[in-house]
Write a protein that holds these residues in place. Structure first.
Motif, PDB file in Angstrom:
ATOM      1  N   LEU A  45       0.827  -1.213   0.000  1.00 36.57           N
ATOM      2  CA  LEU A  45       0.000   0.000   0.000  1.00 36.57           C
ATOM      3  C   LEU A  45       0.860   1.260   0.000  1.00 36.57           C
ATOM      4  CD1 LEU A  45      -2.873  -0.974   2.445  1.00 36.57           C
ATOM      5  CD2 LEU A  45      -2.999  -0.692  -0.031  1.00 36.57           C
ATOM      6  N   GLY A  46       1.998   1.221   0.675  1.00 36.85           N
ATOM      7  CA  GLY A  46       2.912   2.361   0.661  1.00 36.85           C
ATOM      8  C   GLY A  46       3.482   2.621  -0.714  1.00 36.85           C
ATOM      9  N   PHE A  47       3.836   1.547  -1.425  1.00 37.29           N
ATOM     10  CA  PHE A  47       4.326   1.716  -2.794  1.00 37.29           C
ATOM     11  C   PHE A  47       3.251   2.292  -3.705  1.00 37.29           C
ATOM     12  CE2 PHE A  47       7.667  -1.659  -1.953  1.00 37.29           C
ATOM     13  CZ  PHE A  47       8.697  -0.742  -1.917  1.00 37.29           C
ATOM     14  N   ILE A  48       2.031   1.822  -3.540  1.00 34.82           N
ATOM     15  CA  ILE A  48       0.927   2.343  -4.377  1.00 34.82           C
ATOM     16  C   ILE A  48       0.681   3.816  -4.087  1.00 34.82           C
ATOM     17  CG2 ILE A  48      -1.554   2.162  -4.786  1.00 34.82           C
ATOM     18  CD1 ILE A  48      -1.259  -0.870  -4.349  1.00 34.82           C
ATOM     19  N   ALA A  49       0.636   4.176  -2.797  1.00 34.96           N
ATOM     20  CA  ALA A  49       0.422   5.584  -2.440  1.00 34.96           C
ATOM     21  C   ALA A  49       1.584   6.449  -2.897  1.00 34.96           C
ATOM     22  CB  ALA A  49       0.221   5.706  -0.940  1.00 34.96           C
ATOM     23  N   GLY A  50       2.820   5.934  -2.770  1.00 36.76           N
ATOM     24  CA  GLY A  50       3.978   6.701  -3.223  1.00 36.76           C
ATOM     25  C   GLY A  50       3.984   6.905  -4.720  1.00 36.76           C
ATOM     26  N   THR A  51       3.566   5.890  -5.455  1.00 41.94           N
ATOM     27  CA  THR A  51       3.495   6.025  -6.915  1.00 41.94           C
ATOM     28  C   THR A  51       2.456   7.056  -7.306  1.00 41.94           C
ATOM     29  OG1 THR A  51       4.136   3.717  -7.154  1.00 41.94           O
ATOM     30  CG2 THR A  51       3.144   4.767  -9.065  1.00 41.94           C
ATOM     31  N   ALA A  52       1.311   7.047  -6.621  1.00 42.00           N
ATOM     32  CA  ALA A  52       0.266   8.019  -6.933  1.00 42.00           C
ATOM     33  C   ALA A  52       0.710   9.433  -6.591  1.00 42.00           C
ATOM     34  CB  ALA A  52      -1.009   7.667  -6.176  1.00 42.00           C
ATOM     35  N   ALA A  53       1.459   9.585  -5.505  1.00 41.72           N
ATOM     36  CA  ALA A  53       1.916  10.914  -5.100  1.00 41.72           C
ATOM     37  C   ALA A  53       3.032  11.419  -6.001  1.00 41.72           C
ATOM     38  CB  ALA A  53       2.402  10.872  -3.653  1.00 41.72           C
ATOM     39  N   ALA A  54       3.841  10.522  -6.544  1.00 41.93           N
ATOM     40  CA  ALA A  54       4.988  10.930  -7.347  1.00 41.93           C
ATOM     41  C   ALA A  54       4.642  11.145  -8.818  1.00 41.93           C
ATOM     42  CB  ALA A  54       6.095   9.901  -7.239  1.00 41.93           C
ATOM     43  N   SER A  55       3.470  10.722  -9.234  1.00 46.36           N
ATOM     44  CA  SER A  55       3.145  10.873 -10.657  1.00 46.36           C
ATOM     45  C   SER A  55       2.882  12.340 -10.966  1.00 46.36           C
ATOM     46  CB  SER A  55       1.915  10.033 -11.004  1.00 46.36           C
ATOM     47  OG  SER A  55       0.786  10.528 -10.319  1.00 46.36           O
ATOM     48  N   PRO A  56       3.287  12.790 -12.150  1.00 48.93           N
ATOM     49  CA  PRO A  56       3.076  14.200 -12.510  1.00 48.93           C
ATOM     50  C   PRO A  56       1.590  14.462 -12.744  1.00 48.93           C
ATOM     51  CG  PRO A  56       3.925  12.988 -14.390  1.00 48.93           C
ATOM     52  CD  PRO A  56       3.960  12.053 -13.218  1.00 48.93           C
ATOM     53  N   PRO A  57       1.175  15.707 -12.611  1.00 41.50           N
ATOM     54  CA  PRO A  57      -0.229  16.018 -12.856  1.00 41.50           C
ATOM     55  C   PRO A  57      -0.570  15.805 -14.332  1.00 41.50           C
ATOM     56  CG  PRO A  57       1.037  18.026 -12.595  1.00 41.50           C
ATOM     57  CD  PRO A  57       1.945  16.884 -12.247  1.00 41.50           C
ATOM     58  N   PRO A  58      -1.820  15.567 -14.643  1.00 45.23           N
ATOM     59  CA  PRO A  58      -2.184  15.353 -16.044  1.00 45.23           C
ATOM     60  C   PRO A  58      -1.945  16.615 -16.857  1.00 45.23           C
ATOM     61  CG  PRO A  58      -4.148  15.601 -14.701  1.00 45.23           C
ATOM     62  CD  PRO A  58      -2.987  15.525 -13.759  1.00 45.23           C
TER      63      PRO A  58
END
Length: 102
Positions: A45-58
């Motif tokens: 879950l930490g990896f998933i949340a970190g990936t979502a937080a690190a992705s650039p805005p659309p």
């Protein structure tokens, strides 16, 4: 709206709390690997949340362009000039300058 910095702080405090709580309880035999499953699930879950937080805005939507529309140029103004004409005033004919457009 959560900023990137606050998301990172929440994730860091969650990981710290999970590590401290896992270290506080001694392992017991025969629990079926619940602690290992919790640690692996939390890490996932930490990896998933970190990936979502690190992705650039659309990216922003593309600009809207309208096709050019042909507009005919206005017609040229009429040519006008003054020329002398005889005009009846009610009493007599008088020569006056009259505007003529053609």
């Amino acid at each position: 709206m959560l900023t990137r910095r606050s998301i990172k702080n929440v994730l860091a405090s969650g990981i710290t709390a999970a590590a401290l709580s896992a270290a506080a309880f001694p392992a017991q035999a025969g629990d079926g690997g619940a602690i290992a499953a919790g640690i692996l699930g939390g890490t996932a879950l930490g990896f998933i949340a970190g990936t979502a937080a690190a992705s650039p805005p659309p990216p922003p939507p593309p600009p809207v362009y309208y096709a050019p529309v042909y507009v005919a140029p206005p017609p040229p103004p009429p040519r006008c000039w003054f020329q002398p004409q005889e005009v009846w005033t009610g009493y007599a004919y008088v020569i006056q300058r009259v505007r003529v457009c053609g």
